[in-house]
Write an enzyme that holds these catalytic residues in place. Sequence first.
Site, mmCIF file in Angstrom:
data_model
loop_
_atom_site.group_PDB
_atom_site.id
_atom_site.type_symbol
_atom_site.label_atom_id
_atom_site.label_comp_id
_atom_site.label_asym_id
_atom_site.label_seq_id
_atom_site.Cartn_x
_atom_site.Cartn_y
_atom_site.Cartn_z
ATOM 1 N N ASP A 178 39.384 43.459 35.985
ATOM 2 C CA ASP A 178 40.800 43.750 35.771
ATOM 3 C C ASP A 178 41.420 44.140 37.098
ATOM 4 O OD1 ASP A 178 40.894 43.279 33.003
ATOM 5 O OD2 ASP A 178 40.235 45.314 32.550
ATOM 6 N N ASP A 204 44.134 38.269 30.150
ATOM 7 C CA ASP A 204 44.744 39.135 29.134
ATOM 8 C C ASP A 204 46.217 38.774 28.935
ATOM 9 O OD1 ASP A 204 42.315 40.514 29.004
ATOM 10 O OD2 ASP A 204 42.978 42.045 30.430
#
Length: 168
Positions: A123, A141
């Site tokens: 991330d 995402d």
Amino acid sequence: MRKPIFSTGLRWLWLAVLVLVVDLGVKQWVMDNFQLYETRALMPFLNLHYAHNPGAAFSFLADKGGWQRWFFAGIAVGIALVLAVLMYRSSAAQKLNNIAYALIIGGALGNLFDRMAHGFVVDMIDFYVGNWHFATFNIADMGICIGAALILLESFLPSGKVAKQKER
């Protein structure tokens, strides 16, 4: 009789490939150029922040010892397969649904690759307001969330049959 692939929703799979390539490229760039947990400011509300997430959204099940890696991988494969079948069964003209499905497939495969290659998802996008930070996320995402939002949006739009009945 089989239908030509380009007349089906599979025509939109190029978008899944685009999401996957961009996601993996950005993740590789971050891994090559950042130290773990390093943060670089981009804008007054947006940072690049290198983090690992062994769980799912909002680090769900991140501390469960490793079985979640395979659980989430299975979910990603299942979702990608189901959506690909739905794309095959739909017309290429059903743009909104097929775009949504392609975005979700690309995102699911991007995070699946991370889980299989690294054991965690990379991330890097840190959105914040003041001292409040949203959960760090990635391009995959974003594809999943935008795809899900498009499916919800489509559910509120009148279908072709309903619109034709209203015209009468």
